[in-house]
Design an enzyme around this catalytic site. Structure first.
Site, PDB file in Angstrom:
ATOM      1  N   HIS A  49       0.375   4.434  -2.433  1.00 45.24           N
ATOM      2  CA  HIS A  49      -0.099   5.848  -2.212  1.00 45.24           C
ATOM      3  C   HIS A  49       1.068   6.578  -2.196  1.00 45.24           C
ATOM      4  O   HIS A  49       0.915   8.032  -2.326  1.00 45.24           O
ATOM      5  CB  HIS A  49      -0.308   5.860  -0.565  1.00 45.24           C
ATOM      6  CG  HIS A  49      -1.832   5.321   0.102  1.00 45.24           C
ATOM      7  ND1 HIS A  49      -2.124   5.806   0.997  1.00 45.24           N
ATOM      8  CD2 HIS A  49      -2.584   4.596  -0.829  1.00 45.24           C
ATOM      9  CE1 HIS A  49      -3.583   5.186   0.896  1.00 45.24           C
ATOM     10  NE2 HIS A  49      -3.636   4.478   0.012  1.00 45.24           N
ATOM     11  N   ASN A  95      -4.143   8.556   4.948  1.00 46.90           N
ATOM     12  CA  ASN A  95      -3.081   8.007   5.466  1.00 46.90           C
ATOM     13  C   ASN A  95      -2.699   7.645   7.087  1.00 46.90           C
ATOM     14  O   ASN A  95      -2.355   6.932   7.588  1.00 46.90           O
ATOM     15  CB  ASN A  95      -1.940   8.876   4.851  1.00 46.90           C
ATOM     16  CG  ASN A  95      -1.430   8.341   3.490  1.00 46.90           C
ATOM     17  OD1 ASN A  95      -1.818   7.253   2.975  1.00 46.90           O
ATOM     18  ND2 ASN A  95      -0.845   9.276   2.997  1.00 46.90           N
ATOM     19  N   HIS A 134      -6.651  -5.664  -2.699  1.00 47.20           N
ATOM     20  CA  HIS A 134      -7.396  -6.051  -1.479  1.00 47.20           C
ATOM     21  C   HIS A 134      -7.597  -7.522  -1.249  1.00 47.20           C
ATOM     22  O   HIS A 134      -8.423  -7.807  -0.258  1.00 47.20           O
ATOM     23  CB  HIS A 134      -8.634  -5.228  -1.451  1.00 47.20           C
ATOM     24  CG  HIS A 134      -8.203  -3.827  -1.361  1.00 47.20           C
ATOM     25  ND1 HIS A 134      -9.507  -2.666  -1.465  1.00 47.20           N
ATOM     26  CD2 HIS A 134      -7.293  -2.983  -1.142  1.00 47.20           C
ATOM     27  CE1 HIS A 134      -9.067  -1.612  -1.435  1.00 47.20           C
ATOM     28  NE2 HIS A 134      -7.676  -1.662  -1.060  1.00 47.20           N
ATOM     29  N   ARG A 179       0.799  -1.283  -0.084  1.00 46.18           N
ATOM     30  CA  ARG A 179      -0.107  -0.068   0.103  1.00 46.18           C
ATOM     31  C   ARG A 179       0.858   1.232  -0.016  1.00 46.18           C
ATOM     32  O   ARG A 179       0.279   2.246  -0.866  1.00 46.18           O
ATOM     33  CB  ARG A 179      -0.921  -0.211   1.274  1.00 46.18           C
ATOM     34  CG  ARG A 179      -1.795   1.187   1.159  1.00 46.18           C
ATOM     35  CD  ARG A 179      -3.068   0.909   2.276  1.00 46.18           C
ATOM     36  NE  ARG A 179      -3.897   1.870   2.348  1.00 46.18           N
ATOM     37  CZ  ARG A 179      -4.277   2.485   3.640  1.00 46.18           C
ATOM     38  NH1 ARG A 179      -3.675   2.358   4.651  1.00 46.18           N
ATOM     39  NH2 ARG A 179      -5.270   3.354   3.557  1.00 46.18           N
TER      40      ARG A 179
HETATM   41  C1  HEM Z   1      -9.211   1.654  -5.865  1.00 48.37           C
HETATM   42  C2  HEM Z   1      -9.228   2.155  -5.011  1.00 48.37           C
HETATM   43  C3  HEM Z   1      -8.983   2.062  -3.622  1.00 48.37           C
HETATM   44  C4  HEM Z   1      -9.601   2.413  -2.501  1.00 48.37           C
HETATM   45  C5  HEM Z   1     -10.748   3.296  -2.411  1.00 48.37           C
HETATM   46  C6  HEM Z   1      -8.686   1.861  -1.501  1.00 48.37           C
HETATM   47  C7  HEM Z   1      -8.810   2.207  -0.045  1.00 48.37           C
HETATM   48  C8  HEM Z   1      -8.346   1.331   1.030  1.00 48.37           C
HETATM   49  C9  HEM Z   1      -8.721   1.551   2.429  1.00 48.37           C
HETATM   50  C10 HEM Z   1      -9.752   2.495   2.886  1.00 48.37           C
HETATM   51  C11 HEM Z   1      -7.819   0.766   3.155  1.00 48.37           C
HETATM   52  C12 HEM Z   1      -7.840   0.366   4.706  1.00 48.37           C
HETATM   53  C13 HEM Z   1      -7.453   1.437   5.536  1.00 48.37           C
HETATM   54  C14 HEM Z   1      -7.674   1.418   6.969  1.00 48.37           C
HETATM   55  O1  HEM Z   1      -6.823   0.682   7.601  1.00 48.37           O
HETATM   56  O2  HEM Z   1      -8.731   1.662   7.229  1.00 48.37           O
HETATM   57  C15 HEM Z   1      -7.114   0.030   2.183  1.00 48.37           C
HETATM   58  C16 HEM Z   1      -6.268  -0.821   2.420  1.00 48.37           C
HETATM   59  C17 HEM Z   1      -5.202  -1.356   1.519  1.00 48.37           C
HETATM   60  N1  HEM Z   1      -5.055  -1.040   0.346  1.00 48.37           N
HETATM   61 FE1  HEM Z   1      -6.290  -0.246  -0.799  1.00 48.37          FE
HETATM   62  N2  HEM Z   1      -7.685   1.149  -2.026  1.00 48.37           N
HETATM   63  C18 HEM Z   1      -7.806   1.228  -3.199  1.00 48.37           C
HETATM   64  C19 HEM Z   1      -6.878   0.649  -3.999  1.00 48.37           C
HETATM   65  C20 HEM Z   1      -5.619   0.042  -3.788  1.00 48.37           C
HETATM   66  C21 HEM Z   1      -4.347  -0.391  -4.586  1.00 48.37           C
HETATM   67  C22 HEM Z   1      -4.355  -0.059  -6.114  1.00 48.37           C
HETATM   68  C23 HEM Z   1      -3.686  -1.135  -4.111  1.00 48.37           C
HETATM   69  C24 HEM Z   1      -2.361  -1.589  -4.253  1.00 48.37           C
HETATM   70  C25 HEM Z   1      -1.836  -1.785  -5.457  1.00 48.37           C
HETATM   71  C26 HEM Z   1      -4.195  -1.047  -2.530  1.00 48.37           C
HETATM   72  C27 HEM Z   1      -3.656  -1.882  -1.471  1.00 48.37           C
HETATM   73  C28 HEM Z   1      -4.227  -1.846  -0.280  1.00 48.37           C
HETATM   74  C29 HEM Z   1      -3.610  -2.811   0.708  1.00 48.37           C
HETATM   75  C30 HEM Z   1      -2.389  -3.924   0.552  1.00 48.37           C
HETATM   76  C31 HEM Z   1      -4.245  -2.552   1.830  1.00 48.37           C
HETATM   77  C32 HEM Z   1      -4.012  -3.344   3.229  1.00 48.37           C
HETATM   78  C33 HEM Z   1      -3.173  -2.605   4.011  1.00 48.37           C
HETATM   79  C34 HEM Z   1      -2.427  -2.895   5.507  1.00 48.37           C
HETATM   80  O3  HEM Z   1      -3.072  -4.377   5.623  1.00 48.37           O
HETATM   81  O4  HEM Z   1      -1.759  -2.375   6.233  1.00 48.37           O
HETATM   82  N3  HEM Z   1      -5.472  -0.399  -2.512  1.00 48.37           N
HETATM   83  N4  HEM Z   1      -7.256   0.448   0.804  1.00 48.37           N
END
Ligand code: HEM
Ligand SMILES: *[C@@H]1O[C@H](CO)[C@@H](O)[C@H](O)[C@H]1NC(C)=O
Ligand SMILES: *[C@@H]1O[C@H](CO)[C@@H](O)[C@H](O)[C@H]1NC(C)=O
Length: 322
Positions: free
Chosen positions: A63, A90, A189, A59
């Site tokens: 970002h 973030n 995700h 992530r």
């Molecule tokens: C398409 C639009 C996307 C939205 C709206 C989005 C939104 C989010 C949100 C809200 C979280 C959780 C944050 C929290 O802890 O509350 C999250 C987690 C995550 N996102 Fe996304 N995301 C998107 C796309 C992506 C992309 C493109 C990637 C990587 C290529 C990605 C990778 C991740 C990962 C791996 C997590 C888990 C992080 C962790 O476990 O620490 N996301 N995302």
């Protein structure tokens, strides 16, 4: 100095506006032998000590790249407290900064001032996914580090979890991606967690007439409410709940199809015909998902990059060189 780099720097100084040096997988082969392997080794050891670090590191690169390009800006500690780290998307959820600090420190000991923080993020994202048994891709290198970091820019360039399909499509198109690539990248995700605070509105205050988003499968909604009670803002729950251990697979897409997506943004991929057929395609084939995900990550890694004589190689990823 590497001759390709030298030519590139000379060209970019002489020909203003032609500062587009090519990234290359072998960018550090002569300037820092063993550097790329060291990143892989350190990432692997951090992920084997804490598997939950892998999604967080993936992530971080996303970002970084979506906010003023892949320039390491997400890592800067802004003294005014208005940097990317303080933005809505973030603050309180982005992590892994200490892992990057540790890797940077060891790289500086091996070859000072050579490997950029932006390149470390690109390598670590790949190495983290590989370390949990996920897909592998090549990482072109040669990015340089930027000097600014803005919470405002992050707020307008990172997608909120309540985004609808049009909002996601507009944002990803502005970064050069197709809707198909939007669907592919959302497959990240399949790993990782969210804070309960992020989904409180979707579970309990969806609209003035409906408490819970009707797009969520009722059984799954009940399960999410057990895991994230009303008002719980601190528990973390898995984004892909099909397996207890976080695994890299295409289950995310079957979740989306069955109303078991955790965010509205994920669920919205069903709401557009072309996007829905892409979700169906990726739900059927892990190998197509893996191949396309790697390609899309390489493309993401080229967003608005600094190369050649642009930017700098930070000594400390948290601060611009003085
Ligand atoms: C398409 C639009 C996307 C939205 C709206 C989005 C939104 C989010 C949100 C809200 C979280 C959780 C944050 C929290 O802890 O509350 C999250 C987690 C995550 N996102 Fe996304 N995301 C998107 C796309 C992506 C992309 C493109 C990637 C990587 C290529 C990605 C990778 C991740 C990962 C791996 C997590 C888990 C992080 C962790 O476990 O620490 N996301 N995302
Ligand atoms: C991943 O791909 C890179 C670049 O093609 C290669 O150098 C590396 O050995 C691969 N890693 C694994 C674990 O297969
Ligand atoms: C949110 O939902 C809860 C329970 O569903 C309710 O008690 C509360 O008043 C709602 N808050 C707002 C701001 O609508």
């Amino acid at each position: 100095m590497d001759s390709k780099l030298l030519i590139c720097i000379v060209l970019s100084i002489l020909v203003v506006g032609t500062a587009h040096c090519q990234l290359s997988e072998n960018f550090y082969t002569s300037s820092c032998p063993g550097g790329v392997a060291l990143v892989t080794q350190l990432t692997r050891s951090r992920v084997s000590a804490d598997r939950t670090m892998a999604p967080s590191l993936l992530r971080l690169h996303f970002h970084d790249c979506f906010v003023q390009g892949c320039d390491g800006s997400v890592l800067l500690d802004n003294p005014s407290g208005q940097g990317e780290k303080e933005s809505l998307g973030n603050k309180g959820t982005l992590r892994g900064f200490d892992v990057i600090d540790d890797i940077k420190k060891q790289l500086e000991a091996l070859c000072p001032g050579v490997i950029s923080c932006a390149d470390i993020l690109a390598l670590v994202a790949r190495d983290a996914v590989v370390a949990i048994g996920g897909t592998n891709w090549s990482v072109p290198l040669g990015r340089r580090d930027g000097s600014g970091s803005s919470a405002t820019l992050a707020n307008s360039n990172l997608p909120p979890p309540n985004s609808n399909f049009n909002a996601l499509s507009t944002l990803f198109t502005s970064k050069g991606f197709t809707n198909s690539e939007l669907v592919t990248l959302s497959g990240a995700h399949t790993v990782g967690v969210t804070l309960c605070s992020t989904i409180q509105p979707r579970l309990y205050n969806f609209s003035s007439t409906t408490a819970t988003d009707p797009a969520i499968d009722p059984t799954f909604a009940a399960s999410l409410k057990r895991q994230c009670a009303f008002g719980d803002t601190t528990t973390r729950i898995k984004l892909d709940q099909t397996t207890a251990l976080d695994t890299w697979d295409q289950n995310y897409y079957s979740n989306v199809l069955r109303g078991k997506a955790v965010f509205q943004s994920d669920a919205s991929l069903r709401s557009n015909g072309n996007s829905l057929s892409r979700v169906n395609q990726l739900a059927r084939s892990g190998s197509v998902f893996n191949r396309d995900f790697g390609n899309a990550m390489v493309k993401m890694g080229r967003i608005q990059i600094l190369t050649g004589a642009q930017g700098q190689i930070r000594k400390n990823c948290r601060a611009v060189n003085s």
